[in-house]
Design a protein around this motif. Structure first.
Motif, PDB file in Angstrom:
ATOM      1  N   SER A 145     -27.689 -13.511 -10.679  1.00 24.62           N
ATOM      2  CA  SER A 145     -27.168 -12.217 -10.204  1.00 24.62           C
ATOM      3  C   SER A 145     -26.519 -12.356  -8.829  1.00 24.62           C
ATOM      4  O   SER A 145     -25.437 -11.821  -8.586  1.00 24.62           O
ATOM      5  CB  SER A 145     -28.291 -11.183 -10.142  1.00 24.62           C
ATOM      6  N   ALA A 146     -27.180 -13.078  -7.929  1.00 27.49           N
ATOM      7  CA  ALA A 146     -26.642 -13.263  -6.583  1.00 27.49           C
ATOM      8  C   ALA A 146     -25.321 -14.025  -6.621  1.00 27.49           C
ATOM      9  O   ALA A 146     -24.355 -13.640  -5.959  1.00 27.49           O
ATOM     10  CB  ALA A 146     -27.658 -14.003  -5.712  1.00 27.49           C
ATOM     11  N   VAL A 147     -25.272 -15.079  -7.414  1.00 30.28           N
ATOM     12  CA  VAL A 147     -24.053 -15.882  -7.501  1.00 30.28           C
ATOM     13  C   VAL A 147     -22.931 -15.073  -8.137  1.00 30.28           C
ATOM     14  O   VAL A 147     -21.778 -15.138  -7.699  1.00 30.28           O
ATOM     15  CB  VAL A 147     -24.316 -17.192  -8.281  1.00 30.28           C
ATOM     16  N   ARG A 148     -23.249 -14.283  -9.151  1.00 28.95           N
ATOM     17  CA  ARG A 148     -22.217 -13.445  -9.788  1.00 28.95           C
ATOM     18  C   ARG A 148     -21.650 -12.419  -8.802  1.00 28.95           C
ATOM     19  O   ARG A 148     -20.447 -12.183  -8.771  1.00 28.95           O
ATOM     20  CB  ARG A 148     -22.780 -12.752 -11.029  1.00 28.95           C
ATOM     21  N   LEU A 149     -22.519 -11.809  -8.006  1.00 24.10           N
ATOM     22  CA  LEU A 149     -22.038 -10.847  -7.006  1.00 24.10           C
ATOM     23  C   LEU A 149     -21.089 -11.507  -6.015  1.00 24.10           C
ATOM     24  O   LEU A 149     -20.047 -10.948  -5.665  1.00 24.10           O
ATOM     25  CB  LEU A 149     -23.213 -10.221  -6.260  1.00 24.10           C
ATOM     26  N   LEU A 150     -21.447 -12.703  -5.562  1.00 24.15           N
ATOM     27  CA  LEU A 150     -20.591 -13.411  -4.619  1.00 24.15           C
ATOM     28  C   LEU A 150     -19.268 -13.793  -5.281  1.00 24.15           C
ATOM     29  O   LEU A 150     -18.198 -13.602  -4.700  1.00 24.15           O
ATOM     30  CB  LEU A 150     -21.301 -14.649  -4.075  1.00 24.15           C
ATOM     31  N   ALA A 151     -19.343 -14.300  -6.493  1.00 23.35           N
ATOM     32  CA  ALA A 151     -18.121 -14.678  -7.217  1.00 23.35           C
ATOM     33  C   ALA A 151     -17.222 -13.464  -7.433  1.00 23.35           C
ATOM     34  O   ALA A 151     -16.002 -13.548  -7.273  1.00 23.35           O
ATOM     35  CB  ALA A 151     -18.482 -15.325  -8.551  1.00 23.35           C
ATOM     36  N   LEU A 152     -17.819 -12.326  -7.768  1.00 24.22           N
ATOM     37  CA  LEU A 152     -17.027 -11.101  -7.950  1.00 24.22           C
ATOM     38  C   LEU A 152     -16.328 -10.696  -6.655  1.00 24.22           C
ATOM     39  O   LEU A 152     -15.181 -10.244  -6.691  1.00 24.22           O
ATOM     40  CB  LEU A 152     -17.924  -9.954  -8.441  1.00 24.22           C
ATOM     41  N   SER A 153     -16.996 -10.868  -5.529  1.00 24.34           N
ATOM     42  CA  SER A 153     -16.356 -10.480  -4.272  1.00 24.34           C
ATOM     43  C   SER A 153     -15.162 -11.379  -3.970  1.00 24.34           C
ATOM     44  O   SER A 153     -14.135 -10.901  -3.487  1.00 24.34           O
ATOM     45  CB  SER A 153     -17.361 -10.480  -3.114  1.00 24.34           C
ATOM     46  N   TYR A 154     -15.275 -12.666  -4.263  1.00 29.11           N
ATOM     47  CA  TYR A 154     -14.125 -13.570  -4.088  1.00 29.11           C
ATOM     48  C   TYR A 154     -12.996 -13.192  -5.043  1.00 29.11           C
ATOM     49  O   TYR A 154     -11.826 -13.164  -4.670  1.00 29.11           O
ATOM     50  CB  TYR A 154     -14.516 -15.026  -4.329  1.00 29.11           C
ATOM     51  N   GLN A 155     -13.368 -12.907  -6.291  1.00 26.56           N
ATOM     52  CA  GLN A 155     -12.348 -12.584  -7.282  1.00 26.56           C
ATOM     53  C   GLN A 155     -11.651 -11.264  -6.935  1.00 26.56           C
ATOM     54  O   GLN A 155     -10.442 -11.137  -7.069  1.00 26.56           O
ATOM     55  CB  GLN A 155     -12.971 -12.520  -8.676  1.00 26.56           C
TER      56      GLN A 155
END
Length: 142
Positions: A40-50
């Motif tokens: 979940s944490a990694v997905r949130l970070l990846a979404l912010s970059y995307q």
């Protein structure tokens, strides 16, 4: 990275399940992280970059909203990974950024996003030396 990265000319890349993440990034997260809190944490970070790639860079409110999402995502990352490092010592934010901002078009859009953030200050709740060492677009206010 263990997955073939999307290097097409499509800015947002393929997202067959509609969760907002490129399929290659989603696959990387699924393969490399075990616990749900890590994923979940990694997905949130990846979404912010995307989102930084596709946000309306002429709208300072939208750019700041994405920067706020990034700050919240980093808080989650530090909770899931206390020093934000993977087992091999690589910083997670740096890895994700390099995977997501992996074409000339994506690098250009990310650069425009960072230019739009010049002078933006955000408060970060948990200070960590990793934030400074990976040169993120955040000014730490103590």
């Amino acid at each position: 990275y263990g997955v073939e990265l999307d290097e097409t000319n499509v800015l947002h890349g393929m997202d067959e399940n509609g969760n907002g993440l490129r399929d290659d990034i989603d696959l990387y997260i699924s393969k490399h992280f075990k616990s749900q809190s890590e994923k979940s944490a990694v997905r949130l970070l990846a979404l912010s970059y995307q989102k930084a790639l596709t946000v309306d860079k002429d709208s300072i409110a939208s750019v700041h909203a994405v920067a706020g999402q990034y700050s919240r995502a980093m808080d989650c990352v530090f909770r899931a990974f206390p020093d934000a490092r993977l087992p091999d010592g690589t910083t997670l934010p740096l890895i994700l950024k390099s995977m997501i901002v992996n074409t000339t078009q994506r690098r250009t859009e990310y650069s425009i996003y960072t230019d739009a953030l010049k002078g933006y200050v955000t408060q970060y709740l948990k200070v960590s030396p990793v934030v400074n060492s990976v040169n993120h677009l955040m000014i730490i206010r103590l």
